[in-house]
Design a protein around this motif. Structure first.
Motif, mmCIF file in Angstrom:
data_model
loop_
_atom_site.group_PDB
_atom_site.id
_atom_site.type_symbol
_atom_site.label_atom_id
_atom_site.label_comp_id
_atom_site.label_asym_id
_atom_site.label_seq_id
_atom_site.Cartn_x
_atom_site.Cartn_y
_atom_site.Cartn_z
ATOM 1 N N SER A 163 1.626 14.917 5.555
ATOM 2 C CA SER A 163 2.130 14.099 5.147
ATOM 3 C C SER A 163 0.292 13.143 5.396
ATOM 4 N N LYS A 164 -0.080 13.251 7.349
ATOM 5 C CA LYS A 164 -1.587 13.266 7.514
ATOM 6 C C LYS A 164 -2.258 13.733 6.815
ATOM 7 N N LEU A 165 -2.404 15.575 6.393
ATOM 8 C CA LEU A 165 -3.109 15.949 5.580
ATOM 9 C C LEU A 165 -4.063 15.531 4.254
ATOM 10 N N VAL A 166 -3.118 15.024 3.577
ATOM 11 C CA VAL A 166 -3.080 14.477 2.490
ATOM 12 C C VAL A 166 -3.691 13.009 2.920
ATOM 13 N N TYR A 167 -3.351 12.112 3.725
ATOM 14 C CA TYR A 167 -3.870 10.698 4.063
ATOM 15 C C TYR A 167 -5.519 10.736 4.363
ATOM 16 N N ASP A 168 -5.655 12.095 5.281
ATOM 17 C CA ASP A 168 -6.353 12.428 5.934
ATOM 18 C C ASP A 168 -7.612 12.433 4.571
ATOM 19 N N PHE A 169 -7.386 13.515 3.424
ATOM 20 C CA PHE A 169 -8.055 13.741 2.904
ATOM 21 C C PHE A 169 -7.965 12.465 1.535
ATOM 22 N N ALA A 170 -7.447 11.792 1.320
ATOM 23 C CA ALA A 170 -7.135 10.394 0.163
ATOM 24 C C ALA A 170 -8.066 9.866 1.038
ATOM 25 N N LEU A 196 3.446 14.745 0.853
ATOM 26 C CA LEU A 196 2.894 14.148 -0.051
ATOM 27 C C LEU A 196 2.740 12.494 -0.138
ATOM 28 N N LEU A 197 3.328 12.333 -0.497
ATOM 29 C CA LEU A 197 3.424 10.853 -1.397
ATOM 30 C C LEU A 197 3.445 9.876 0.138
ATOM 31 N N ASP A 198 4.244 10.218 0.557
ATOM 32 C CA ASP A 198 4.138 9.175 2.183
ATOM 33 C C ASP A 198 2.791 8.814 2.232
ATOM 34 N N GLY A 199 2.426 10.489 2.313
ATOM 35 C CA GLY A 199 0.551 10.382 3.102
ATOM 36 C C GLY A 199 -0.344 9.608 2.510
ATOM 37 N N LEU A 200 -0.417 9.700 0.689
ATOM 38 C CA LEU A 200 -1.314 8.893 -0.606
ATOM 39 C C LEU A 200 -0.963 7.533 -0.120
ATOM 40 N N THR A 201 0.435 7.192 0.285
ATOM 41 C CA THR A 201 1.037 5.565 -0.457
ATOM 42 C C THR A 201 0.492 4.792 1.090
ATOM 43 N N ARG A 202 0.093 5.922 2.268
ATOM 44 C CA ARG A 202 -0.861 5.444 3.369
ATOM 45 C C ARG A 202 -1.436 4.935 3.382
ATOM 46 N N ALA A 203 -2.116 6.020 3.312
ATOM 47 C CA ALA A 203 -3.547 6.021 2.848
ATOM 48 C C ALA A 203 -4.052 4.635 2.042
ATOM 49 N N PHE A 204 -3.887 4.742 0.578
ATOM 50 C CA PHE A 204 -3.885 3.303 0.039
ATOM 51 C C PHE A 204 -4.346 2.580 0.463
ATOM 52 N N ALA A 205 -2.523 1.827 1.139
ATOM 53 C CA ALA A 205 -2.429 0.530 2.138
ATOM 54 C C ALA A 205 -3.321 0.460 3.120
ATOM 55 N N ASP A 206 -3.861 1.600 4.029
ATOM 56 C CA ASP A 206 -4.970 1.387 5.243
ATOM 57 C C ASP A 206 -5.893 0.686 4.769
ATOM 58 N N ILE A 272 -3.109 22.261 -2.486
ATOM 59 C CA ILE A 272 -2.728 21.733 -0.812
ATOM 60 C C ILE A 272 -2.250 22.742 -0.446
ATOM 61 N N LEU A 273 -1.486 23.683 -1.038
ATOM 62 C CA LEU A 273 -1.413 25.366 -0.351
ATOM 63 C C LEU A 273 -2.453 26.221 -0.720
ATOM 64 N N ASP A 274 -3.172 26.612 -0.377
ATOM 65 C CA ASP A 274 -4.163 27.779 -0.251
ATOM 66 C C ASP A 274 -3.393 28.898 -0.905
#
Length: 331
Positions: A163-170, A196-206, A272-274
């Motif tokens: 969640s943090k990973l995709v948050y930072d990326f987004a 991942l959905l949670d991280g993206l949702t928070r990134a956009f909301a912020d 995400i998963l390389d």
């Protein structure tokens, strides 16, 4: 030649299996004359104690159960290697259980684990819910979960914060003007997609926006490719497409190419998963390097601490880091 077992020793010495096991383990509760009788039987028969026999008196089997979802077995190879390497150091055996969605009942696996009297359990990913975990903990079996953050009296976890990973990326994408970001559903890994959905949702909301580009794969489509082929043919294109696994990333790349969409000029792609296959694709696909081996090694080390130094285990939630590997699918 017949293999001599602990049962043969017990019969020769005319004592119980527990008594033989106590002698093998050096217990002081055995009378001296009984100890001598058992030792003489061992020498006479040429018996070599194994781990199970040695564990009987101590109520330990030196065996760890590992539960791995079959769908993600390919991605767990290095995790298993790390776990086995540490298990060898501490002289534990690994009993592997695989789960197959719709075929293997988790309750059956739990029952087998309890019957096997394993010393501990390592669970990869998200296939056990809290109720099923509680069923195991009722038997006082220490558990380490790989992939999800959780802890309890007998539960520890080793994880990467996706969640943090995709948050930072987004967040980085948005701050650089890339606001049209989409996430492709992975039906085989719903809990991971939830993170991942949670991280993206928070990134956009912020950033004062709403994330609404979650691309769901309808159940009537047998594969992501079949749906994405139709999806891309309509000319649908996002600035950045995110997938969880390499197979989905390649499905996006191939269907985009078939629809005349160029990567990364028209659309950037991140997995995400390389994996090694991302580097073999053309264009090479950007992804996040997850410390697979370390996840297994650290999980097993945490479990050994829980088994032997319970009072000293302070941190039962261990987070590991990740590295973004930019390749040709991103600008």
């Amino acid at each position: 030649m017949k293999r001599i077992t602990i049962y043969d020793v017990a019969k020769e010495a005319d004592v119980s299996l527990a008594t033989v096991s106590r002698v093998i383990n050096g217990s002081e509760v055995v009378r001296e004359d009984t100890r001598i009788k058992v030792q003489e039987a061992i020498e006479k028969l040429g018996y070599k104690p194994n781990a199970i026999a040695q564990g009987l008196a101590l109520q330990k089997t030196t065996t760890i159960a590992l539960i791995v979802p079959e769908a993600s077995y390919f991605y767990t190879g290095q995790i298993i290697n790390g776990l086995i390497d540490v298990a060898k150091i501490y002289k534990y055996n690994i009993m592997l259980h695989t789960t197959t969605e719709g075929i293997t009942e988790m309750n059956d696996i739990i029952e087998n684990i309890i019957k096997s009297r394993v010393d501990g359990v390592v669970i990869f990913n998200d296939k056990l819910n809290k109720e099923e975990l509680n069923q195991l903990t009722r038997y006082q079996v220490p558990i380490v979960v790989i992939g999800n953050k959780m802890s309890d009296e007998t539960i520890g976890s080793v994880y990467v914060d996706y969640s943090k990973l995709v948050y930072d990326f987004a967040t980085n994408c948005i701050q650089n003007g890339k606001k049209d970001i989409a996430l492709v559903e992975d039906r085989k890994n719903p809990q991971m997609i939830k993170q991942l959905l949670d991280g993206l949702t928070r990134a956009f909301a912020d950033q004062g926006m709403e994330f609404n580009n979650f691309i769901q794969i309808p159940k009537e489509y047998r594969s992501s490719y079949l749906f994405l082929k139709e999806f891309m043919s309509k000319g649908t294109c996002h600035e950045v497409m995110i997938t969880y696994r390499d197979s989905q990333a390649m499905a996006v790349m191939n269907t985009a190419k078939e629809a005349g969409i160029s990567i990364p000029e028209d659309m950037e792609l991140v997995c995400i998963l390389d994996s090694k296959y991302n580097a073999m694709a053309r264009p090479q696909i950007s992804g996040f390097k997850i410390p697979d081996y370390d996840l297994g090694a650290v999980a097993m080390r945490l479990l050994t601490k829980m088994l032997h130094d319970e009072n000293e285990v302070i941190d039962k939630e261990i987070e590991l880091s990740y590295i973004f590997t930019p390749r040709k699918s991103t600008k």
